[in-house]
Design a protein around this motif. Structure first.
Motif, PDB file in Angstrom:
ATOM      1  N   MET A  34       0.842  -1.193   0.000  1.00  0.00           N
ATOM      2  CA  MET A  34       0.000   0.000   0.000  1.00  0.00           C
ATOM      3  C   MET A  34       0.872   1.237   0.000  1.00  0.00           C
ATOM      4  SD  MET A  34      -1.443  -0.062   3.941  1.00  0.00           S
ATOM      5  CE  MET A  34      -2.119  -1.699   3.717  1.00  0.00           C
ATOM      6  N   SER A  35       0.276   2.356  -0.390  1.00  0.00           N
ATOM      7  CA  SER A  35       1.007   3.623  -0.426  1.00  0.00           C
ATOM      8  C   SER A  35       1.149   4.198   0.971  1.00  0.00           C
ATOM      9  CB  SER A  35       0.266   4.625  -1.316  1.00  0.00           C
ATOM     10  OG  SER A  35      -0.968   4.989  -0.719  1.00  0.00           O
ATOM     11  N   SER A  36       1.981   5.214   1.077  1.00  0.00           N
ATOM     12  CA  SER A  36       2.189   5.879   2.362  1.00  0.00           C
ATOM     13  C   SER A  36       0.885   6.497   2.867  1.00  0.00           C
ATOM     14  CB  SER A  36       3.274   6.947   2.222  1.00  0.00           C
ATOM     15  OG  SER A  36       3.523   7.582   3.455  1.00  0.00           O
ATOM     16  N   GLU A  37       0.098   7.075   1.969  1.00  0.00           N
ATOM     17  CA  GLU A  37      -1.163   7.709   2.376  1.00  0.00           C
ATOM     18  C   GLU A  37      -2.134   6.683   2.943  1.00  0.00           C
ATOM     19  OE1 GLU A  37       0.304   8.071  -0.560  1.00  0.00           O
ATOM     20  OE2 GLU A  37       1.011  10.157  -0.411  1.00  0.00           O
ATOM     21  N   THR A  38      -2.260   5.556   2.267  1.00  0.00           N
ATOM     22  CA  THR A  38      -3.172   4.521   2.762  1.00  0.00           C
ATOM     23  C   THR A  38      -2.661   3.933   4.071  1.00  0.00           C
ATOM     24  OG1 THR A  38      -3.794   3.979   0.492  1.00  0.00           O
ATOM     25  CG2 THR A  38      -4.315   2.360   2.183  1.00  0.00           C
ATOM     26  N   PHE A  39      -1.341   3.745   4.172  1.00  0.00           N
ATOM     27  CA  PHE A  39      -0.778   3.228   5.417  1.00  0.00           C
ATOM     28  C   PHE A  39      -1.062   4.185   6.569  1.00  0.00           C
ATOM     29  CE2 PHE A  39       2.630   3.242   8.560  1.00  0.00           C
ATOM     30  CZ  PHE A  39       2.562   1.930   9.017  1.00  0.00           C
ATOM     31  N   ASN A  40      -0.859   5.484   6.361  1.00  0.00           N
ATOM     32  CA  ASN A  40      -1.114   6.469   7.415  1.00  0.00           C
ATOM     33  C   ASN A  40      -2.576   6.444   7.848  1.00  0.00           C
ATOM     34  OD1 ASN A  40       1.552   7.329   7.392  1.00  0.00           O
ATOM     35  ND2 ASN A  40       1.169   9.003   5.962  1.00  0.00           N
ATOM     36  N   MET A  41      -3.474   6.312   6.889  1.00  0.00           N
ATOM     37  CA  MET A  41      -4.897   6.241   7.214  1.00  0.00           C
ATOM     38  C   MET A  41      -5.196   5.001   8.046  1.00  0.00           C
ATOM     39  SD  MET A  41      -8.136   5.685   4.670  1.00  0.00           S
ATOM     40  CE  MET A  41      -7.749   3.927   4.636  1.00  0.00           C
ATOM     41  N   LEU A  42      -4.651   3.851   7.634  1.00  0.00           N
ATOM     42  CA  LEU A  42      -4.891   2.611   8.367  1.00  0.00           C
ATOM     43  C   LEU A  42      -4.284   2.670   9.761  1.00  0.00           C
ATOM     44  CD1 LEU A  42      -6.021  -0.281   8.261  1.00  0.00           C
ATOM     45  CD2 LEU A  42      -3.828  -1.018   7.284  1.00  0.00           C
ATOM     46  N   LEU A  43      -3.086   3.238   9.879  1.00  0.00           N
ATOM     47  CA  LEU A  43      -2.436   3.365  11.181  1.00  0.00           C
ATOM     48  C   LEU A  43      -3.270   4.234  12.120  1.00  0.00           C
ATOM     49  CD1 LEU A  43      -0.032   2.880  13.055  1.00  0.00           C
ATOM     50  CD2 LEU A  43       1.103   4.846  11.983  1.00  0.00           C
ATOM     51  N   THR A  44      -3.800   5.327  11.601  1.00  0.00           N
ATOM     52  CA  THR A  44      -4.646   6.200  12.426  1.00  0.00           C
ATOM     53  C   THR A  44      -5.871   5.450  12.941  1.00  0.00           C
ATOM     54  OG1 THR A  44      -3.921   8.148  11.182  1.00  0.00           O
ATOM     55  CG2 THR A  44      -5.973   8.352  12.437  1.00  0.00           C
ATOM     56  N   MET A  45      -6.421   4.580  12.117  1.00  0.00           N
ATOM     57  CA  MET A  45      -7.633   3.846  12.491  1.00  0.00           C
ATOM     58  C   MET A  45      -7.360   2.783  13.551  1.00  0.00           C
ATOM     59  SD  MET A  45      -9.262   3.468   8.664  1.00  0.00           S
ATOM     60  CE  MET A  45     -10.811   2.709   9.138  1.00  0.00           C
ATOM     61  N   VAL A  46      -6.242   2.052  13.419  1.00  0.00           N
ATOM     62  CA  VAL A  46      -6.004   0.930  14.335  1.00  0.00           C
ATOM     63  C   VAL A  46      -5.189   1.330  15.568  1.00  0.00           C
ATOM     64  CG1 VAL A  46      -6.146  -0.768  12.480  1.00  0.00           C
ATOM     65  CG2 VAL A  46      -3.904   0.127  13.156  1.00  0.00           C
ATOM     66  N   LYS A  47      -4.545   2.486  15.524  1.00  0.00           N
ATOM     67  CA  LYS A  47      -3.634   2.875  16.608  1.00  0.00           C
ATOM     68  C   LYS A  47      -4.287   2.852  17.986  1.00  0.00           C
ATOM     69  CE  LYS A  47      -0.087   6.309  17.693  1.00  0.00           C
ATOM     70  NZ  LYS A  47       0.612   7.535  17.211  1.00  0.00           N
ATOM     71  N   PRO A  48      -5.514   3.354  18.148  1.00  0.00           N
ATOM     72  CA  PRO A  48      -6.118   3.308  19.492  1.00  0.00           C
ATOM     73  C   PRO A  48      -6.290   1.899  20.037  1.00  0.00           C
ATOM     74  CG  PRO A  48      -7.312   4.823  18.058  1.00  0.00           C
ATOM     75  CD  PRO A  48      -6.375   4.052  17.190  1.00  0.00           C
ATOM     76  N   TYR A  49      -6.353   0.906  19.178  1.00  0.00           N
ATOM     77  CA  TYR A  49      -6.617  -0.469  19.607  1.00  0.00           C
ATOM     78  C   TYR A  49      -5.343  -1.272  19.867  1.00  0.00           C
ATOM     79  CZ  TYR A  49     -11.283   0.589  17.781  1.00  0.00           C
ATOM     80  OH  TYR A  49     -12.498   1.169  17.538  1.00  0.00           O
ATOM     81  N   ILE A  50      -4.249  -0.904  19.225  1.00  0.00           N
ATOM     82  CA  ILE A  50      -3.044  -1.742  19.325  1.00  0.00           C
ATOM     83  C   ILE A  50      -1.895  -1.061  20.064  1.00  0.00           C
ATOM     84  CG2 ILE A  50      -3.648  -3.013  17.229  1.00  0.00           C
ATOM     85  CD1 ILE A  50      -1.584  -1.408  15.704  1.00  0.00           C
ATOM     86  N   SER A  51      -2.098   0.174  20.513  1.00  0.00           N
ATOM     87  CA  SER A  51      -1.045   0.858  21.276  1.00  0.00           C
ATOM     88  C   SER A  51      -0.956   0.263  22.677  1.00  0.00           C
ATOM     89  CB  SER A  51      -1.341   2.360  21.379  1.00  0.00           C
ATOM     90  OG  SER A  51      -1.303   2.964  20.102  1.00  0.00           O
ATOM     91  N   LYS A  52       0.272   0.124  23.183  1.00  0.00           N
ATOM     92  CA  LYS A  52       0.512  -0.455  24.504  1.00  0.00           C
ATOM     93  C   LYS A  52       1.268   0.546  25.376  1.00  0.00           C
ATOM     94  CE  LYS A  52      -1.245  -4.260  22.922  1.00  0.00           C
ATOM     95  NZ  LYS A  52      -2.585  -4.732  23.310  1.00  0.00           N
ATOM     96  N   MET A  53       1.170   0.337  26.668  1.00  0.00           N
ATOM     97  CA  MET A  53       1.830   1.218  27.634  1.00  0.00           C
ATOM     98  C   MET A  53       3.308   0.834  27.793  1.00  0.00           C
ATOM     99  SD  MET A  53      -0.434   3.393  28.985  1.00  0.00           S
ATOM    100  CE  MET A  53       0.188   3.779  30.624  1.00  0.00           C
ATOM    101  N   ASN A  54       4.170   1.851  27.933  1.00  0.00           N
ATOM    102  CA  ASN A  54       5.566   1.598  28.323  1.00  0.00           C
ATOM    103  C   ASN A  54       5.614   1.226  29.799  1.00  0.00           C
ATOM    104  OD1 ASN A  54       6.497   2.300  25.759  1.00  0.00           O
ATOM    105  ND2 ASN A  54       6.693   4.462  26.310  1.00  0.00           N
ATOM    106  N   THR A  55       6.613   0.455  30.174  1.00  0.00           N
ATOM    107  CA  THR A  55       6.794   0.087  31.582  1.00  0.00           C
ATOM    108  C   THR A  55       8.202   0.496  32.032  1.00  0.00           C
ATOM    109  OG1 THR A  55       7.715  -2.112  31.153  1.00  0.00           O
ATOM    110  CG2 THR A  55       5.308  -1.919  31.170  1.00  0.00           C
TER     111      THR A  55
END
Length: 380
Positions: A34-55
């Protein structure tokens, strides 16, 4: 943790990906599909669900790394042991990250796969089939694909298919533009005589007349609204398949050719999917329930990229095409499509008379009002 894995932030493939995103878009597309634009869009969509906390112990693997590792796995089918080297993520972590990220890709892209729910939406699908493939009143092409898997523990021959390997089945309905309208994933490869489709919610709604299909008086030549399928499926008033390949008349051969042209869209969709996401060329070594998310994510990404990246995403070498002037079918690279052809041949079925009459109506239509000049090149 192994010492060399600790260099993930500075020595993983992320440095390469960032460079590609800045100045080498074609190579980025090849790397992530996929292109950079599509990747950025997909990352924005999934980021709230797959981000984890640092320890205090360590930095978490961030959302961008998780998504890129998942896309690279889907694009190549590399084992976790192989993928750990470019990602600098342990195989154990990849075994958690990739199914989880695939699950959330399915969640955020769930609207990319949508079965029509109104008469108007079905008519829009039918217009596509009539204009592109000269088949009227068609709501989609139905077929299945075997997804090769590693034999699950203690499963015996439950997933063992007639092609002599273990699999789960992807059952799909596709529109005239190779986009998935409906998918059902997870039926075991050792399919019963009843047929894979009979276990799906689509078939249940079809049997109970809950699909809101256009009535005959709104269809061309007052014929049934239909879905096209191959010999593996039962003939139904709304599911139409070829005449048996025995003692065919000229009219029946022409009907079979015209139906095959429309049905080829689903084979081409599987060909595109396998060509772009090479994980489908491998034996997927996960639990079946995790593989379901992997395959569904692929179908969602296919529809997304088909719309947003059409020029770069659609591999023409994966399509079956026709030379209309010489009556010749040109086969694409469909070696990994693994359709359900012949799954149920040899089993007698009680086909209702209305389903046979409906098929005969289409045969007559293709010989008269719906005839196209090139059809005779393929049957003479």
């Amino acid at each position: 943790m192994k010492n060399w894995l600790r260099g993930r932030e500075s020595r993983s493939h992320m440095t390469l990906v960032r460079e590609l995103r800045q100045s080498h878009q074609e190579d980025l597309f090849n790397y992530l599909r996929m292109s950079s634009e599509t990747f950025n869009m997909l990352l924005t969509m999934v980021k709230p669900y797959i981000s984890k906390m640092n320890t205090k112990m360590r930095q978490s693997i961030n959302a961008e790394e998780r998504l890129i590792a998942t896309l690279r796995f889907l694009a190549t089918g590399q084992s976790f042991e192989d993928l750990k080297f470019p990602t600098r993520i342990s195989p154990q972590s990849l075994g958690v990250i990739i199914p989880e990220t695939s699950k959330y890709i399915c969640l955020v892209l769930k609207d990319c796969i949508k079965l029509p729910s109104s008469i108007e939406e079905w008519q829009e699908i039918a217009r596509g089939y009539e204009s592109r493939w000269h088949f009227p009143n068609c709501g989609g092409a139905i077929d299945g694909k075997h997804i090769r898997i590693r034999k699950p523990a203690n499963s015996g021959s439950y997933y063992y298919n007639y092609k002599h390997y273990f699999s789960i089945v992807l059952m799909a309905i596709v529109n005239a533009d190779y986009e998935f309208l409906y998918v059902d994933i997870g039926c075991n490869g050792r399919v019963s005589d009843g047929g894979v489709i009979e276990y799906t919610s689509f078939y249940n709604k079809l049997q109970n007349e809950q699909l809101n299909l256009p009535p005959n008086n709104m269809n061309k030549n007052n014929m049934n609204f239909v879905f096209v399928a191959d010999d593996a499926f039962a003939l139904h008033e709304n599911v139409i398949k070829p005449y048996p390949q025995r003692n065919l008349t000229r009219e029946e051969r022409i009907f079979n050719y015209r139906l095959c042209r429309a049905r080829r869209t689903v084979e081409n969709a599987f060909g595109i999917l396998s060509s772009r996401f090479r994980v489908l060329h491998t034996e997927i070594n996960m639990k079946p329930e995790k593989i379901d998310y992997i395959v569904l994510a692929l179908c969602c990404l296919h529809n997304l990229l088909k719309k947003k990246e059409r020029a770069g995403y659609l591999p023409t070498q994966a399509l079956v095409t026709e030379d209309l002037d010489f009556g010749r079918v040109v086969h694409g690279d469909l070696s990994e499509v693994n359709p359900l052809t012949s799954l149920q041949q040899g089993h007698s079925r009680n086909v209702c008379e209305n389903a046979k009459l409906n098929r005969d109506k289409y045969k007559e239509y293709f010989m008269h009002d719906g005839a196209v000049s090139f059809q005779y090149n393929f049957v003479n």
